[in-house]
Each structure stands twice: as structure tokens, then as C-alpha cells.
Design an enzyme around this catalytic site. Structure first.
Site, PDB file in Angstrom:
ATOM      1  N   SER A 120       0.704 -16.836   0.732  1.00 37.88           N
ATOM      2  CA  SER A 120      -0.514 -16.528  -0.010  1.00 37.88           C
ATOM      3  C   SER A 120      -0.450 -17.155  -1.408  1.00 37.88           C
ATOM      4  CB  SER A 120      -0.710 -15.008  -0.059  1.00 37.88           C
ATOM      5  OG  SER A 120      -1.999 -14.665  -0.483  1.00 37.88           O
ATOM      6  N   GLU A 180      -8.793 -16.816   9.134  1.00 36.53           N
ATOM      7  CA  GLU A 180      -8.604 -16.584   7.698  1.00 36.53           C
ATOM      8  C   GLU A 180      -9.587 -17.377   6.842  1.00 36.53           C
ATOM      9  OE1 GLU A 180      -4.809 -15.963   5.750  1.00 36.53           O
ATOM     10  OE2 GLU A 180      -3.851 -16.671   7.585  1.00 36.53           O
ATOM     11  N   HIS A 219      -3.917 -12.474   7.751  1.00 33.91           N
ATOM     12  CA  HIS A 219      -3.286 -13.052   6.573  1.00 33.91           C
ATOM     13  C   HIS A 219      -1.820 -12.624   6.484  1.00 33.91           C
ATOM     14  CE1 HIS A 219      -3.206 -14.740   2.544  1.00 33.91           C
ATOM     15  NE2 HIS A 219      -2.743 -13.596   2.062  1.00 33.91           N
TER      16      HIS A 219
END
Length: 351
Positions: free
Chosen positions: A170, A267, A297
Site C-alpha cells: 500500500s 482494487e 487490498h
């Protein structure tokens, strides 16, 4: 079809979603996603306390994992070795520099120790897990600086630049590419490679707005993505660094090391993953883009009960081990800078 979907990179698609992964997606869609939507509607910037990082202290790690605290110049970190993984003193030349996710505002070493321990075990390499500074206390440029300090620490331990893989999930994927760029700009050599899990790589939300996944993501509504972008820019402006930060998708890429990018097929960050893979391959850089069917995610963090997550971590391990086996690039190693950290106590997981 949007221009960024005409890929120079050819994604590898991992088909199938287990009951466990679908339940995880259902849970996130009905809990985390609406909470983030409510946060995005607030008319002012709110930085919630990092409660999840404190709760995560009780989470077990991969059996037999050892870790010890490492104090970098401006942040805490930890040196982690999974069961059976030796370090440079045991003849293992490779190491991983890891950055946790959390949108630059939450999570930390505790939340990601379990994932990092599994990656260490699969890759057969020790990991420096960096607890970099985050908003609202410091802007993203300082997060990158902490990552560079982590790379410097590995050099000071005797690791060569070409034997260090930089990885993150991320927001940590943003840091993985940014730190690799900064390291090479410092003339410290080229890292072995970059691994980015569900990476945030472009703070401009336009590409994500235009993507078919804009409203499909189980975790992030577009409103939250846009608010994070605005908050990061305001943070930069308050610190007098407006305009100086360059997102990874806009960095010079031709001399970057090989990359592996993981992303779930629904996503919202698929737009970033596709764009980065496309630009890397167009620049002549090897990039493996792996798309995981209906996975959420950073689903890799749920490896204890989602089977696809275990397969994905095995893919990461295979990639990292492959980097360690590749022929030397001819880049001359640099002298290690002075040590920037000190170590504290060690612990071993017995769970």
C-alpha cells in the site's frame, strides 16, 4: 478503454477466489469501506489515533521468528529473521528492506510483523521492517528519508546494494519505489529489486476516477482516496515543500531494478499498478504484474486463513530468491556509510 489499460506489461492473472477470501471482502465492504467513506465526508482533516497498531501487539508471527529492535536516526525499526533464515554473519548475503502500509497515517511494526515474518520465511532472507514517521507528525518526504536511513543501515551491516530487495504494501509500495530511486540518486548502487503489494503510486486521483474499478474496491471508496491526496498536499504545503515531491509513476524509471507488483482485480489501486507496470516496461525495466482474482487490498496479510494469500507470498519469495540468483549487474558496491542505528533486545516467537 482508458489509455493506461493498453499495457506494455502483460499481467499474470491468478484466477479463483476461495470462500475465505470472499468472506473477507464482504466483511471489509460492510465495515471498513463505510467508515472510510464517513471519514472522507468530514469537512476537516482528522488523524485518528493509531489504535490498531497497539492492538496488533498480540498478533502471533510465523513460528520460530526472531526479531530485535533497531533505532534508526529518526524512527524505530526492527530486524526480523524467520525460522531457519540466517543473516550476513551466517553467510546469507541477501536482505529485504520493508515498509508497512496504512495510508501514511496508521499501522506500523506490530500490524505488519506477521506478514513480514511470512515474507522472510518464503524469501529465505532477513528483513529490516522500518517504522517510518507518518502524517500528521511528518510529511511523506520524511517517510522516504527514514526509508533511506534503513537502506544505509543495511549497508553499514555489510550488505551490498545489489543484494537488498526493497518491498512494501500500500503506502509502503510508494516508499519502496521512492527509496529505490533515492538510493540510486545518492550513487549508492542499484538495489536487487522492488516488490510492491497493492501499491499506492500516484496521488493524482484522476486515473483512479477513470478506471473501471473506481467503485468496485471492497476497501476504499474513491472519496477516501481523494481526501488522502488532498491531505498529503496540504501537509506538504504546511511544511513548505509544496511541489517538491514526485510520485513513483512520474520518476525516472529507465535505471530502476526489476519489479514485482501484486494487486487485487477489483482494487481501486489497480490503476496505479497498471500505470507503473506500463511505464516500467516501456522504459525497458523488467516488471511482473500479478493480478489476483477478487482479492482485497493487501490480502497477503490474511495468509493464516486465506489460501490465495499463502500462494501470493510464495510468489514473492520466488521473485526475491530469483533476484539473489541473477548475475551481477556490474554496478560497483559503495562503501557503507557510518552506522545509523543501534540494536536492543531480541525476541523469539514460540507460537
Amino acid at each position: 478503454m482508458a489509455p493506461h489499460l493498453s499495457l506494455a506489461a502483460h499481467p499474470q492473472f491468478f484466477r479463483g477466489a476461495s470462500i475465505q477470501s470472499r468472506l473477507l471482502g464482504f466483511g471489509l465492504r460492510h465495515t471498513v469501506r463505510p467508515m472510510l467513506g464517513a471519514w472522507a465526508r468530514m469537512p476537516f482533516d482528522v488523524f485518528p489515533p493509531n489504535v490498531v497498531e497497539q492492538i496488533a501487539r498480540i498478533l502471533p508471527v510465523h513460528e520460530g521468528t526472531m526479531w530485535r529492535a533497531v533505532d534508526l536516526a529518526e524512527c524505530g525499526s526492527e530486524w526480523l529473521q524467520a525460522k531457519g533464515v540466517s543473516d550476513i554473519h551466517g553467510g546469507n548475503a541477501g536482505a529485504i528492506l520493508y515498509f508497512h502500509g496504512g495510508a501514511f497515517i496508521t499501522c506500523g511494526l506490530n500490524t505488519h510483523r506477521r506478514l513480514v515474518s511470512r515474507i522472510s520465511y518464503s524469501a529465505k532472507q532477513p528483513v529490516l521492517n522500518v517504522g517510518y514517521r507518518q502524517m500528521p507528525y511528518e510529511p511523506i518526504t520524511e517517510s522516504v528519508a527514514d526509508g533511506v536511513d534503513g537502506f544505509r543501515w543495511l549497508l553499514s551491516q555489510g550488505y551490498a546494494p545489489e543484494d537488498i530487495t526493497i518491498a512494501g504494501d500500500s503506502a509502503g509500495g510508494y516508499l519502496a519505489f521512492s527509496v529505490a530511486r533515492a538510493v540510486m540518486d545518492n550513487d549508492w548502487g542499484q538495489p536487487a529489486g522492488v516488490v510492491a503489494i497493492s501499491p499506492l503510486l500516484d496521488f493524482d486521483p484522476a486515473g483512479k476516477h477513470a478506471h473501471p474499478n473506481a467503485n468496485r474496491c471492497e476497501t476504499f471508496p474513491m472519496s477516501a482516496v481523494a481526501k488522502l491526496s488532498d491531505m498529503s498536499l496540504r501537509m506538504d504545503t504546511r511544511r513548505g515543500i509544496s511541489g517538491s515531491r514526485v510520485d513513483p509513476v512520474n520518476m525516472p524509471l529507465a535505471d530502476m531494478p526489476p519489479a514485482l507488483i501484486h494487486v487485487g482485480s477489483n482494487e481501486v489501486l489497480m490503476a496505479d499498478a497498471e500505470l507503473m507496470a506500463n511505464r516500467l516496461v516501456s522504459a525497458g525495466v523488467p516488471c511482473d504484474l500479478q493480478v489476483w482474482d477478487r482479492q482485497v487490498h493487501v490480502f497477503q496479510a490474511a495468509a493464516s486463513w486465506v489460501p490465495e494469500a499463502r500462494v501470493a507470498i510464495d510468489e514473492i519469495g520466488t521473485f526475491v530468491r530469483g533476484l539473489a540468483e541473477r548475475e551481477a549487474t556490474g554496478t560497483a558496491p559503495v562503501a557503507a556509510p557510518a552506522p545509523a542505528a543501534r540494536s536492543r533486545s531480541s525476541r523469539t516467537a514460540v507460537r
